[in-house]
Write a protein that holds these residues in place. Structure first.
Motif, PDB file in Angstrom:
ATOM      1  N   GLY A 145       0.878  -1.164   0.208  1.00 42.36           N
ATOM      2  CA  GLY A 145      -0.144   0.002  -0.004  1.00 42.36           C
ATOM      3  C   GLY A 145       0.916   1.278   0.123  1.00 42.36           C
ATOM      4  O   GLY A 145       1.885   1.388   0.753  1.00 42.36           O
ATOM      5  N   LEU A 157      -4.546   1.485   2.011  1.00 45.30           N
ATOM      6  CA  LEU A 157      -4.939   0.256   2.996  1.00 45.30           C
ATOM      7  C   LEU A 157      -6.131  -0.481   2.374  1.00 45.30           C
ATOM      8  O   LEU A 157      -6.366  -1.477   2.706  1.00 45.30           O
ATOM      9  CB  LEU A 157      -5.010   0.787   4.460  1.00 45.30           C
ATOM     10  CG  LEU A 157      -3.973   1.451   5.083  1.00 45.30           C
ATOM     11  CD1 LEU A 157      -4.611   1.728   6.495  1.00 45.30           C
ATOM     12  CD2 LEU A 157      -2.800   0.603   5.498  1.00 45.30           C
ATOM     13  N   VAL A 184       3.041  -1.387   4.331  1.00 44.81           N
ATOM     14  CA  VAL A 184       2.694  -0.028   3.843  1.00 44.81           C
ATOM     15  C   VAL A 184       3.897   1.228   3.564  1.00 44.81           C
ATOM     16  O   VAL A 184       4.548   1.174   4.538  1.00 44.81           O
ATOM     17  CB  VAL A 184       1.584   0.686   5.103  1.00 44.81           C
ATOM     18  CG1 VAL A 184       0.912   1.928   4.873  1.00 44.81           C
ATOM     19  CG2 VAL A 184       0.650  -0.550   5.310  1.00 44.81           C
ATOM     20  N   LYS A 187       1.069  -4.924  10.548  1.00 49.24           N
ATOM     21  CA  LYS A 187       1.496  -4.307   9.398  1.00 49.24           C
ATOM     22  C   LYS A 187       2.991  -3.874   9.425  1.00 49.24           C
ATOM     23  O   LYS A 187       3.428  -3.539  10.604  1.00 49.24           O
ATOM     24  CB  LYS A 187       0.865  -3.115   8.839  1.00 49.24           C
ATOM     25  CG  LYS A 187      -0.552  -3.427   8.638  1.00 49.24           C
ATOM     26  CD  LYS A 187      -1.320  -4.174   7.709  1.00 49.24           C
ATOM     27  CE  LYS A 187      -2.925  -4.370   7.392  1.00 49.24           C
ATOM     28  NZ  LYS A 187      -3.093  -5.177   6.442  1.00 49.24           N
TER      29      LYS A 187
END
Length: 199
Positions: A84, A154, A161, A190
């Protein structure tokens, strides 16, 4: 354990003009990022942070060096599904509402309406904008646009990320809000990599 990111001996040269010598943006950069944590790529403006990130997500090709994401080369198309990304200067269609822009990105990922509805509600709650879902983006402050940008990064439920200068142009309250979102993402296991020139 395979690192989330492994960069080895990364060099990037740019040709600015036929008659001018090449400009070297990155030279022999190496680092690795392990899974499930928050990692900062810190450096002054012009240090090459954004160039490194663009190579990491496959927007630029390196002059030399190796870039792996979860053990796979960034040229592998399946790697894109694991990432992301929030660019430094994101552009949004300001006539769209907050919920609409997230649905737009969900469609790009091939998500069905039921999955999109659930994910949009979840992400608007995460970034503190659930009560602004029906407001047009042109009414949003810089900090709110950064938060909607994090939400769009997301939509595909990425394992990694990457946020390019997420604090840039924000006041102290806006920086705190973005920092709190990053901490909540870490709680969700994450891997977060963000670049900044702000210590």
């Amino acid at each position: 354990m395979v690192p989330a990111i492994e960069i080895r001996n990364l060099t990037k040269d740019f040709t600015t003009d036929f008659w001018k010598p090449k400009f070297r943006s990155l030279e022999d950069v190496s680092f690795s990022v392990m899974e499930e944590g928050i990692f900062g790529l810190i450096g002054h403006n012009g240090a090459g942070k954004t160039t490194a990130i663009k190579i990491l997500i496959g927007l630029l090709k390196p002059t030399s060096g190796t870039v792996l994401v979860f053990g796979q080369p960034v040229t592998d198309s399946k790697v894109k599904q694991w990432i992301g990304f929030l660019p430094e200067n994101a552009y949004y269609y300001e006539y769209l509402k907050a919920g609409e822009i997230l649905h737009f990105y969900g469609k790009l990922f091939g998500m069905g309406k039921r999955d999109r509805d659930r994910k949009v509600d979840e992400l608007l709650e995460l970034v503190g904008l659930r009560d602004r879902a029906q407001d047009k983006l042109k009414t949003f402050s810089k900090g709110m646009l950064q938060r909607i940008g994090i939400a769009q990064a997301l939509m595909n439920d990425p394992k990694l990320v990457i946020l390019d200068e997420p604090m840039s142009g924000l006041d102290p309250l806006g920086r705190k809000e973005v920092r709190d979102i990053i901490l909540r993402l870490a709680e969700k296991k994450k891997t977060i990599l963000f670049s900044s020139h702000i210590l």
